[in-house]
Design a protein around this motif. Structure first.
Motif, PDB file in Angstrom:
ATOM      1  N   VAL A  20       0.864  -1.223  -0.096  1.00  0.00           N
ATOM      2  CA  VAL A  20      -0.076   0.088  -0.026  1.00  0.00           C
ATOM      3  C   VAL A  20       0.795   1.241  -0.049  1.00  0.00           C
ATOM      4  N   ALA A  21       1.957   1.338   0.728  1.00  0.00           N
ATOM      5  CA  ALA A  21       2.801   2.364   0.615  1.00  0.00           C
ATOM      6  C   ALA A  21       3.655   2.781  -0.454  1.00  0.00           C
ATOM      7  N   GLU A  22       3.890   1.588  -1.062  1.00  0.00           N
ATOM      8  CA  GLU A  22       4.393   1.863  -2.505  1.00  0.00           C
ATOM      9  C   GLU A  22       3.769   2.190  -3.568  1.00  0.00           C
ATOM     10  N   GLU A  23       2.362   1.865  -3.463  1.00  0.00           N
ATOM     11  CA  GLU A  23       1.274   2.283  -4.409  1.00  0.00           C
ATOM     12  C   GLU A  23       0.908   3.630  -4.470  1.00  0.00           C
ATOM     13  N   PHE A  24       0.892   3.956  -2.985  1.00  0.00           N
ATOM     14  CA  PHE A  24       0.356   5.422  -2.843  1.00  0.00           C
ATOM     15  C   PHE A  24       1.312   6.212  -2.533  1.00  0.00           C
ATOM     16  N   GLU A  25       2.818   5.688  -2.727  1.00  0.00           N
ATOM     17  CA  GLU A  25       3.775   6.630  -2.385  1.00  0.00           C
ATOM     18  C   GLU A  25       3.766   7.683  -1.259  1.00  0.00           C
ATOM     19  N   VAL A  26       3.459   6.885  -0.018  1.00  0.00           N
ATOM     20  CA  VAL A  26       3.460   7.295   1.286  1.00  0.00           C
ATOM     21  C   VAL A  26       4.311   6.267   2.270  1.00  0.00           C
ATOM     22  N   THR A  27       4.746   6.734   3.253  1.00  0.00           N
ATOM     23  CA  THR A  27       5.520   6.010   4.161  1.00  0.00           C
ATOM     24  C   THR A  27       4.742   5.101   5.058  1.00  0.00           C
ATOM     25  N   HIS A  28       5.374   4.083   5.480  1.00  0.00           N
ATOM     26  CA  HIS A  28       4.702   3.331   6.620  1.00  0.00           C
ATOM     27  C   HIS A  28       4.262   4.123   7.573  1.00  0.00           C
ATOM     28  N   ARG A  29       4.992   4.940   8.148  1.00  0.00           N
ATOM     29  CA  ARG A  29       4.831   5.798   9.198  1.00  0.00           C
ATOM     30  C   ARG A  29       3.287   6.575   8.962  1.00  0.00           C
ATOM     31  N   ALA A  30       3.174   7.422   7.943  1.00  0.00           N
ATOM     32  CA  ALA A  30       1.910   7.724   7.361  1.00  0.00           C
ATOM     33  C   ALA A  30       0.735   6.934   7.475  1.00  0.00           C
ATOM     34  N   ILE A  31       0.984   5.862   6.984  1.00  0.00           N
ATOM     35  CA  ILE A  31      -0.270   4.915   7.306  1.00  0.00           C
ATOM     36  C   ILE A  31      -0.466   4.436   8.511  1.00  0.00           C
ATOM     37  N   ARG A  32       0.649   4.210   9.202  1.00  0.00           N
ATOM     38  CA  ARG A  32       0.239   3.960  10.721  1.00  0.00           C
ATOM     39  C   ARG A  32      -0.349   4.937  11.431  1.00  0.00           C
ATOM     40  N   HIS A  33      -0.011   6.050  11.115  1.00  0.00           N
ATOM     41  CA  HIS A  33      -0.503   7.374  11.824  1.00  0.00           C
ATOM     42  C   HIS A  33      -2.037   7.486  11.470  1.00  0.00           C
ATOM     43  N   TYR A  34      -2.403   7.262  10.042  1.00  0.00           N
ATOM     44  CA  TYR A  34      -3.940   7.355   9.919  1.00  0.00           C
ATOM     45  C   TYR A  34      -4.455   5.990  10.470  1.00  0.00           C
ATOM     46  N   GLU A  35      -4.074   4.988  10.752  1.00  0.00           N
ATOM     47  CA  GLU A  35      -4.505   3.850  11.461  1.00  0.00           C
ATOM     48  C   GLU A  35      -4.906   4.542  12.819  1.00  0.00           C
ATOM     49  N   GLU A  36      -3.925   4.962  13.660  1.00  0.00           N
ATOM     50  CA  GLU A  36      -3.654   5.346  14.956  1.00  0.00           C
ATOM     51  C   GLU A  36      -5.142   6.429  15.192  1.00  0.00           C
ATOM     52  N   LEU A  37      -5.220   7.205  14.112  1.00  0.00           N
ATOM     53  CA  LEU A  37      -6.467   8.058  14.100  1.00  0.00           C
ATOM     54  C   LEU A  37      -7.751   7.599  14.035  1.00  0.00           C
ATOM     55  N   GLY A  38      -7.843   6.134  13.422  1.00  0.00           N
ATOM     56  CA  GLY A  38      -8.984   5.606  13.093  1.00  0.00           C
ATOM     57  C   GLY A  38      -9.289   5.961  11.802  1.00  0.00           C
ATOM     58  N   LEU A  39      -8.584   6.283  10.944  1.00  0.00           N
ATOM     59  CA  LEU A  39      -9.072   6.860   9.590  1.00  0.00           C
ATOM     60  C   LEU A  39      -9.106   5.457   8.743  1.00  0.00           C
ATOM     61  N   LEU A  40      -8.140   4.613   8.954  1.00  0.00           N
ATOM     62  CA  LEU A  40      -7.935   3.208   8.556  1.00  0.00           C
ATOM     63  C   LEU A  40      -7.891   2.141   9.422  1.00  0.00           C
ATOM     64  N   SER A  41      -8.612   1.078   9.238  1.00  0.00           N
ATOM     65  CA  SER A  41      -8.575  -0.071   9.995  1.00  0.00           C
ATOM     66  C   SER A  41      -8.359  -1.330   9.442  1.00  0.00           C
ATOM     67  N   PRO A  42      -7.017  -1.772   8.935  1.00  0.00           N
ATOM     68  CA  PRO A  42      -6.518  -2.791   8.284  1.00  0.00           C
ATOM     69  C   PRO A  42      -6.811  -4.051   9.463  1.00  0.00           C
ATOM     70  N   GLU A  43      -6.910  -5.055   8.737  1.00  0.00           N
ATOM     71  CA  GLU A  43      -7.075  -6.378   9.558  1.00  0.00           C
ATOM     72  C   GLU A  43      -5.629  -6.628   9.966  1.00  0.00           C
ATOM     73  N   ARG A  44      -5.688  -7.234  11.146  1.00  0.00           N
ATOM     74  CA  ARG A  44      -4.467  -7.444  11.885  1.00  0.00           C
ATOM     75  C   ARG A  44      -4.271  -8.901  12.172  1.00  0.00           C
ATOM     76  N   ARG A  45      -3.201  -9.509  11.583  1.00  0.00           N
ATOM     77  CA  ARG A  45      -2.832 -10.807  11.903  1.00  0.00           C
ATOM     78  C   ARG A  45      -1.415 -11.038  12.526  1.00  0.00           C
ATOM     79  N   GLY A  46      -1.629 -11.035  13.839  1.00  0.00           N
ATOM     80  CA  GLY A  46      -0.373 -10.974  14.661  1.00  0.00           C
ATOM     81  C   GLY A  46       0.151  -9.393  14.704  1.00  0.00           C
ATOM     82  N   THR A  47       1.218  -9.278  13.981  1.00  0.00           N
ATOM     83  CA  THR A  47       2.076  -8.053  13.683  1.00  0.00           C
ATOM     84  C   THR A  47       1.608  -7.348  12.322  1.00  0.00           C
ATOM     85  N   GLN A  48       1.212  -8.411  11.544  1.00  0.00           N
ATOM     86  CA  GLN A  48       0.967  -7.979  10.202  1.00  0.00           C
ATOM     87  C   GLN A  48      -0.392  -7.447   9.994  1.00  0.00           C
TER      88      GLN A  48
END
Length: 135
Positions: A20-48
């Motif tokens: 996802v980071a590569e496709e949208f040209e954003v950092t992993h950190r940005a994606i995790r930030h959006y997740e922390e804010l509740g904007l994204l909610s990916p499925e979690r399998r362990g740490t993945q």
């Protein structure tokens, strides 16, 4: 990577955070930030983190909103309205109002920039004239 979730087809496509980071040209950190804010909610399998099509759509909307200058709270409101009442029609009415506000702000900034450029041109002309008299 394919995975199935309740209510989804067994072959529903998922993506890793790296994909996802590569496709949208954003950092992993940005994606995790959006997740922390509740904007994204990916499925979690362990740490993945596994991102479903819905997550990718939301990320595209987040990034589009950021490009046109909306703060993350406004983006959240707009995106969340789609899933809640008043639904898509309410979301679109709200978004139209936000677009009007953003456009007015940008038009005001453009006028300020044009005024500043005019002042610089006047100052430059005066400096050239003064320099011409001194040489």
């Amino acid at each position: 990577m394919a995975s199935a979730q309740a209510g989804e087809e067994p072959t529903a496509r998922t993506w890793t955070i790296s994909e996802v980071a590569e496709e949208f040209e954003v950092t992993h950190r940005a994606i995790r930030h959006y997740e922390e804010l509740g904007l994204l909610s990916p499925e979690r399998r362990g740490t993945q983190r596994l991102f479903h099509p819905r997550d990718r759509i939301r990320l595209a909307l987040i990034l589009r909103g950021r490009r046109i200058g909306f703060p993350l709270e406004e983006i959240r409101t707009i995106i969340d309205m789609y899933d809640e009442q008043p639904g898509e029609a309410g979301q679109l009415r709200y978004l139209l109002g936000q677009i009007d506000d953003r456009r007015a702000d940008l038009e005001s900034r453009r006028r300020d920039i044009e005024d500043s450029l005019a002042e610089l041109a006047t100052l430059e002309r005066r400096c050239q004239e003064d320099l011409g008299r001194l040489v």
